[in-house]
Design a protein around this motif. Structure first.
Motif, short mmCIF file in Angstrom:
data_model
loop_
_atom_site.label_atom_id
_atom_site.label_comp_id
_atom_site.label_asym_id
_atom_site.label_seq_id
_atom_site.Cartn_x
_atom_site.Cartn_y
_atom_site.Cartn_z
N GLU A 1 0.83 -1.21 0.00
CA GLU A 1 0.00 0.00 0.00
C GLU A 1 0.86 1.26 0.00
N ALA A 2 2.01 1.20 0.65
CA ALA A 2 2.90 2.35 0.66
C ALA A 2 3.45 2.65 -0.74
N HIS A 3 3.60 1.58 -1.53
CA HIS A 3 4.16 1.75 -2.88
C HIS A 3 3.09 2.01 -3.94
N THR A 4 1.83 1.93 -3.61
CA THR A 4 0.77 2.12 -4.61
C THR A 4 0.22 3.54 -4.62
N LYS A 5 0.74 4.37 -3.76
CA LYS A 5 0.30 5.77 -3.77
C LYS A 5 0.78 6.40 -5.08
N PRO A 6 -0.05 7.23 -5.69
CA PRO A 6 0.34 7.83 -6.97
C PRO A 6 1.66 8.59 -6.85
N ALA A 7 2.64 8.15 -7.58
CA ALA A 7 3.94 8.82 -7.58
C ALA A 7 4.01 9.83 -8.73
N VAL A 8 3.10 9.65 -9.69
CA VAL A 8 3.11 10.51 -10.86
C VAL A 8 1.77 11.23 -10.93
N THR A 9 1.81 12.51 -10.84
CA THR A 9 0.58 13.29 -10.97
C THR A 9 0.30 13.52 -12.46
N PRO A 10 -0.95 13.69 -12.82
CA PRO A 10 -1.29 13.86 -14.24
C PRO A 10 -0.59 15.05 -14.90
N ASP A 11 -0.24 16.06 -14.13
CA ASP A 11 0.39 17.24 -14.73
C ASP A 11 1.92 17.19 -14.67
N ARG B 1 5.52 10.00 -21.95
CA ARG B 1 4.29 9.22 -22.01
C ARG B 1 4.53 7.77 -21.56
N ILE B 2 5.63 7.18 -22.00
CA ILE B 2 5.94 5.80 -21.64
C ILE B 2 6.14 5.68 -20.13
N SER B 3 6.86 6.61 -19.54
CA SER B 3 7.09 6.58 -18.09
C SER B 3 5.78 6.70 -17.33
N ARG B 4 4.89 7.53 -17.82
CA ARG B 4 3.60 7.72 -17.16
C ARG B 4 2.79 6.42 -17.22
#
Length: 115
Positions: free
Chosen positions: A28-38, A43-46
Motif C-alpha cells: 500500500e505504501a508503494h501504490t500511492k500515486p507517484a506521478v501526478t497527471p500534470d 508518455r511511456i514513463s507515465r
C-alpha cells in the motif's frame, strides 16, 4: 484432527497473517500515486507508473482477501467441523490445510467446482 495438529495450524495461520499484513502495508505504501497527471515526464514513463500502481493495487486486494479468509479460518480452527469439506463432509487432508489453512473443500470437490 488432533488438538496438536490444530495448534500447529493455528500457529501457522498466525504467522501467515503477520507476514501478509506486513506485505500489505509495504504494498500500500508503494501504490500511492507517484506521478501526478500534470507531471512533465514522458508518455511511456507515465504509462509504466500507472501500470505499476494498478499491479500494486491488485496485489493489495488479493492480500486483503487472503487475510480475511485466514482470519475467518483462525476464528474457526477450534470448531468441530474445521477441516471438513463443506461439500462432501470428508476430512480435508492435513497437507492441504498446512498449505491452504483457509481451504473449505477437499481437493476432489475443489476440482469439481473448477470444471
Amino acid at each position: 484432527m488432533t488438538p496438536r495438529q490444530r495448534r500447529e495450524l493455528k500457529t501457522h495461520m498466525e504467522n501467515e497473517l503477520t507476514q501478509l499484513k506486513e506485505e500489505l502495508a509495504a504494498t500500500e505504501a508503494h501504490t500511492k500515486p507517484a506521478v501526478t497527471p500534470d507531471s512533465a515526464i514522458g508518455r511511456i514513463s507515465r504509462v509504466e507508473a500507472m501500470q505499476s500502481r494498478h499491479i500494486g493495487e491488485a496485489s493489495a486486494r488479493a492480500r486483503k482477501t487472503r487475510i480475511a479468509r485466514l482470519e475467518h479460518a483462525l476464528d474457526h480452527v477450534d470448531d468441530e467441523d474445521y477441516g471438513l469439506c463443506i461439500a462432501c463432509e470428508e476430512p480435508i487432508p492435513l497437507a492441504r490445510l498446512r498449505l491452504i489453512p483457509e481451504a473449505t473443500h477437499c481437493v476432489a470437490c475443489a476440482a469439481d467446482m473448477e470444471r
